[in-house]
Write an enzyme that holds these catalytic residues in place. Structure first.
Site, PDB file in Angstrom:
ATOM      1  N   SER A  71       0.770  -1.313  -0.077  1.00  0.00           N
ATOM      2  CA  SER A  71      -0.007  -0.231  -0.120  1.00  0.00           C
ATOM      3  C   SER A  71       0.876   1.446   0.051  1.00  0.00           C
ATOM      4  CB  SER A  71      -0.892   0.106   1.425  1.00  0.00           C
ATOM      5  OG  SER A  71      -1.532  -1.217   1.348  1.00  0.00           O
TER       6      SER A  71
HETATM    7  N1  SAM Z   1      -0.121  -5.162   4.005  1.00  0.00           N
HETATM    8  C1  SAM Z   1       0.106  -5.507   2.775  1.00  0.00           C
HETATM    9  C2  SAM Z   1       1.750  -4.771   2.854  1.00  0.00           C
HETATM   10  O1  SAM Z   1       2.214  -4.301   4.000  1.00  0.00           O
HETATM   11  O2  SAM Z   1       2.356  -5.064   1.668  1.00  0.00           O
HETATM   12  C3  SAM Z   1      -0.358  -5.040   1.617  1.00  0.00           C
HETATM   13  C4  SAM Z   1      -1.597  -5.782   1.446  1.00  0.00           C
HETATM   14  S1  SAM Z   1      -2.459  -5.865  -0.010  1.00  0.00           S
HETATM   15  C5  SAM Z   1      -3.101  -4.237  -0.288  1.00  0.00           C
HETATM   16  C6  SAM Z   1      -3.800  -6.814   0.174  1.00  0.00           C
HETATM   17  C7  SAM Z   1      -3.402  -8.152   0.459  1.00  0.00           C
HETATM   18  O3  SAM Z   1      -4.388  -9.233   0.964  1.00  0.00           O
HETATM   19  C8  SAM Z   1      -2.955  -9.066  -0.641  1.00  0.00           C
HETATM   20  O4  SAM Z   1      -1.544  -9.434  -0.470  1.00  0.00           O
HETATM   21  C9  SAM Z   1      -3.876 -10.356  -0.647  1.00  0.00           C
HETATM   22  O5  SAM Z   1      -3.466 -11.549  -1.264  1.00  0.00           O
HETATM   23  C10 SAM Z   1      -4.506 -10.453   0.611  1.00  0.00           C
HETATM   24  N2  SAM Z   1      -5.644 -11.014   0.963  1.00  0.00           N
HETATM   25  C11 SAM Z   1      -6.707 -10.843   0.091  1.00  0.00           C
HETATM   26  N3  SAM Z   1      -7.795 -11.632   0.686  1.00  0.00           N
HETATM   27  C12 SAM Z   1      -7.291 -12.277   1.589  1.00  0.00           C
HETATM   28  C13 SAM Z   1      -7.809 -13.117   2.441  1.00  0.00           C
HETATM   29  N4  SAM Z   1      -9.140 -13.554   2.309  1.00  0.00           N
HETATM   30  N5  SAM Z   1      -7.022 -13.496   3.443  1.00  0.00           N
HETATM   31  C14 SAM Z   1      -5.585 -13.213   3.662  1.00  0.00           C
HETATM   32  N6  SAM Z   1      -5.235 -12.301   2.793  1.00  0.00           N
HETATM   33  C15 SAM Z   1      -6.071 -11.972   1.739  1.00  0.00           C
END
Ligand code: SAM
Length: 246
Positions: A71
């Site tokens: 992000s």
């Molecule tokens: N917090 C992260 C960072 O510091 O790099 C960025 C997060 S990114 C915007 C959103 C993440 O949520 C993605 O890596 C995606 O694979 C994950 N995601 C989506 N659905 C999910 C779920 N049901 N459980 C766990 N992770 C999930």
């Protein structure tokens, strides 16, 4: 990476510049969030092959071909401030991605704590993509935060442990967009705890802050949630049983 001097002749880097600008904009408000952002280097969480020079652009960056992103720094800072983190709290992050936000959370909640004496991690971070689980674990190990953060592969829309009803977390921070706040996450939040999540349609959502409150007493106790709509945001979808089904 480029180094220069500011108007007072002080040395600065793009990292310092970004943090100073987030402070001027009143996005970084607290010492704890500022120190975390200064000490954890975003360049160490970029996907392999990304030029380090882009680390301190205030924008999301793609995590290779996973379709996911790290992000933008201003979004990360807003969520850290709204979460009201402090040392000793237990936190669940849903959506580990690169591990950058988990590292910042870990830095704050472990301040002043003897990490060797911890019986369990303070931060649990759950990610559905196995490639990102591996990537984030490596990044967190390199940052020497492996003892404070446990990265788990799974569907975070069901909480962690999956479907548990134990009120385990002081804070829950969801970093992907959900159609509604997953009820399992609400169950796992402690009384007095704060949950942050982008909620709504794709691609635009509202960042929601919920507090879990105990109401009443004398055998007539109820748990309620107070809900604040903070701002408009754009996140990748939370895909899982308790969220978007793909
Ligand atoms: N917090 C992260 C960072 O510091 O790099 C960025 C997060 S990114 C915007 C959103 C993440 O949520 C993605 O890596 C995606 O694979 C994950 N995601 C989506 N659905 C999910 C779920 N049901 N459980 C766990 N992770 C999930």
């Amino acid at each position: 990476m480029r180094q220069g001097k500011n108007d007072e002749g002080k040395r600065y880097s793009p990292h310092d510049e970004l943090i100073d600008s987030l402070k001027r904009e009143n996005i970084i408000k607290s010492k704890l969030v500022e120190e975390a952002l200064r000490n954890i280097k975003r360049e160490d969480f970029l996907w392999k092959g990304e030029p380090r020079s882009v680390a301190y652009f205030d924008e999301p960056r793609a995590l290779g071909d996973t379709g996911q992103t790290i992000s933008a720094p201003h979004m990360v800072a807003i969520m850290l401030e709204e979460a009201g983190l402090r040392p000793g709290l237990t936190v669940l992050e849903v959506g580990t991605g690169s591990g950058y936000n988990a590292a910042l959370i870990a830095y704050i909640v472990s301040r002043g704590i003897n990490v060797e004496s911890l019986e369990q991690p303070l931060v649990f971070s759950i990610e559905r993509d196995a490639r990102l689980v591996k990537f984030a674990k490596e990044n967190l190990e390199k940052a020497k935060l492996g003892k404070i953060v446990e990265v788990v592969e799974g569907d975070g829309s069901l909480g962690y442990p999956s479907s548990s009803k134990e009120m385990k977390y002081d804070r829950i921070i969801v970093t992907a967009a959900a159609p509604f706040i997953p009820p399992h996450l609400e169950s796992q939040l402690k009384i007095g705890g704060i949950l942050l999540a982008p909620v709504g349609e794709l691609p635009y959502q509202t960042l929601i802050k919920e507090r879990k409150i105990r109401k009443g007493g004398g055998g007539d106790e109820k748990v309620e949630f107070s809900r604040e709509r903070l701002m408009g945001v754009m996140f990748v979808p939370l895909i899982g049983e308790g969220a978007y089904r793909k």
